[in-house]
Design an enzyme around this catalytic site. Structure first.
Site, PDB file in Angstrom:
ATOM      1  N   GLU A  13       5.222  -7.018   1.127  1.00 34.03           N
ATOM      2  CA  GLU A  13       6.493  -6.836   1.641  1.00 34.03           C
ATOM      3  C   GLU A  13       6.875  -5.573   1.308  1.00 34.03           C
ATOM      4  O   GLU A  13       7.861  -5.117   0.619  1.00 34.03           O
ATOM      5  CB  GLU A  13       7.521  -7.682   1.314  1.00 34.03           C
ATOM      6  CG  GLU A  13       8.655  -7.805   2.099  1.00 34.03           C
ATOM      7  CD  GLU A  13      10.006  -8.657   1.931  1.00 34.03           C
ATOM      8  OE1 GLU A  13       9.827  -9.957   1.582  1.00 34.03           O
ATOM      9  OE2 GLU A  13      11.060  -8.025   1.464  1.00 34.03           O
ATOM     10  N   HIS A  15       7.815  -1.709   2.204  1.00 36.46           N
ATOM     11  CA  HIS A  15       8.618  -1.153   3.357  1.00 36.46           C
ATOM     12  C   HIS A  15       8.416   0.390   3.646  1.00 36.46           C
ATOM     13  O   HIS A  15       8.067   1.111   2.455  1.00 36.46           O
ATOM     14  CB  HIS A  15       9.883  -1.540   3.689  1.00 36.46           C
ATOM     15  CG  HIS A  15      10.322  -3.065   3.415  1.00 36.46           C
ATOM     16  ND1 HIS A  15       9.660  -3.804   4.584  1.00 36.46           N
ATOM     17  CD2 HIS A  15      10.780  -3.770   2.628  1.00 36.46           C
ATOM     18  CE1 HIS A  15       9.984  -4.953   4.341  1.00 36.46           C
ATOM     19  NE2 HIS A  15      10.951  -5.164   3.517  1.00 36.46           N
ATOM     20  N   HIS A 160      10.938 -11.806   8.058  1.00 40.04           N
ATOM     21  CA  HIS A 160      11.955 -10.926   7.091  1.00 40.04           C
ATOM     22  C   HIS A 160      13.207 -11.089   7.700  1.00 40.04           C
ATOM     23  O   HIS A 160      13.792 -11.053   8.611  1.00 40.04           O
ATOM     24  CB  HIS A 160      11.310  -9.622   7.123  1.00 40.04           C
ATOM     25  CG  HIS A 160      12.052  -8.628   6.085  1.00 40.04           C
ATOM     26  ND1 HIS A 160      13.031  -8.004   6.303  1.00 40.04           N
ATOM     27  CD2 HIS A 160      11.532  -8.385   4.858  1.00 40.04           C
ATOM     28  CE1 HIS A 160      13.411  -7.322   5.113  1.00 40.04           C
ATOM     29  NE2 HIS A 160      12.521  -7.458   4.406  1.00 40.04           N
ATOM     30  N   ASP A 283       8.667  -5.858  -2.599  1.00 39.57           N
ATOM     31  CA  ASP A 283       9.958  -5.214  -1.831  1.00 39.57           C
ATOM     32  C   ASP A 283      10.341  -3.745  -2.014  1.00 39.57           C
ATOM     33  O   ASP A 283      11.522  -3.318  -2.001  1.00 39.57           O
ATOM     34  CB  ASP A 283      11.006  -6.187  -2.011  1.00 39.57           C
ATOM     35  CG  ASP A 283      11.950  -6.019  -0.425  1.00 39.57           C
ATOM     36  OD1 ASP A 283      11.615  -5.533   0.713  1.00 39.57           O
ATOM     37  OD2 ASP A 283      12.879  -6.938  -0.567  1.00 39.57           O
TER      38      ASP A 283
HETATM   39 ZN    ZN Z   1      11.939  -6.626   2.455  1.00 40.72          ZN
END
Ligand code: ZN
Length: 320
Positions: A13, A15, A160, A283
């Protein structure tokens, strides 16, 4: 530096921002600090340096919220294609370090299904959908072509969070959002909305008709593993349409550790979901890579289980 187990460490995850797409963001979606923006736009040296510092071998890249979930109109399909093509080029520059989840033009579900197939043929590992798609929860029958195609291609869809629906912001959060801006995001609003979306998918019967569909949730399953027994028991009481909530959730959902590095929460997930359903993620850049890998060094699980979480489960699910 992480003491490396005998498997690549994969995070899923992680980004970035595509310049053309990020320029369409407005309000709180568009405001990020300077350090974050620098990292969101980096698909090379800085990103890889911070992966190396933490012992992360591969990031499965995905756009940050709301990605393409607010695009509509004639141009949305071509727009999503351009974003995905640029991401494919970024992965091609570092094929040993990056993989990718596609963005989908959910405003046109049939075209979104075609785009999923096109990108999977380019090597993408699935797609990520952010929050409400054009204002709708994903159990809306209009989105069925996307799920059908994901099942046919045998790739997961990663659900998400995104900033909650404006009516929810108004009724639930507005009194506290000025002093606590994260309340509508990672602190609570994201969680409630994403968990609600996942619950709705199960109740819709989608998994009865699509028995091979695979869904990923971040943030240790957005509280659902903790609540599974209670949801399941409540929905089994008299007066309900039959649903095996716990069974369906446990068979169709995988969860990641993105932004949620807690031993008690992880152990709850292991007990409820089983270790094979849990995938390490960070993340990044909203959370530091080193925070994740340092935590994994100390989690009270066997090395065999850590190897599964750090990369083994991702390799199997994403066929890497
Ligand atoms: Zn995220």
């Amino acid at each position: 530096m992480l003491k490396k187990p005998k498997c690549p460490v994969i995070t899923l995850e992680e980004h970035y921002w595509d310049r053309e797409l990020a320029e369409t963001f407005s309000g709180s979606d568009a405001t990020r600090g300077e350090e974050l923006i620098k990292r969101l736009y980096d698909l090379g040296e800085l990103r890889i340096k911070e992966m190396d510092e933490a012992g992360i071998d591969i990031q499965v890249l995905s756009h940050a919220a709301p990605a393409t979930q607010k695009l509509s109109g004639d141009g949305a399909v071509a727009f999503a294609r351009r974003v995905n093509d640029r991401l494919a080029a970024a992965v091609a520059r570092y094929p040993k370090r990056f993989a990718a989840f596609a963005v989908l033009p959910t405003s046109d579900p049939k075209a979104a299904a075609d785009e999923l197939e096109r990108t999977v043929k380019l090597g993408f590992k699935g797609a990520m959908i952010h929050g409400l798609a054009n204002g709708l929860f994903l159990d809306d029958p209009r989105f069925l072509p996307i799920f059908e195609r994901a099942e046919k291609l045998d790739v997961p869809l990663y659900l998400h969070p995104s900033v909650p629906h404006p009516a929810v912001l108004e009724v639930y959060y507005k009194d506290y959002v000025k002093d606590y801006p994260s309340l509508i995001r990672a602190a609570w609003g994201y969680t409630v909305e994403t968990a609600t979306g996942a619950i709705r998918l199960v109740l819709s019967g989608l998994f009865d008709t699509h028995p091979k569909l695979k869904i990923i949730l971040g943030h240790l399953g957005e509280t659902l593993p903790f609540l599974l027994a209670r949801i399941d028991e409540s929905l089994s009481r008299p007066g309900h349409k039959p649903v095996k909530f716990r069974e369906v959730f446990s068979n169709h959902f995988w969860i990641t550790t993105s932004g949620f590095f807690s031993d008690p929460a992880l152990l709850c997930c292991v007990m409820e979901m089983g270790v094979d359903r849990i995938l390490f993620s960070v993340d990044w850049p909203f959370v530091a890579n080193t925070a994740g890998t340092r935590w994994m060094e100390s989690v009270p699980l066997s090395d065999e289980d850590k190897v599964k979480i750090l990369g083994g489960n991702a390799k199997r699910l994403l066929r890497m």
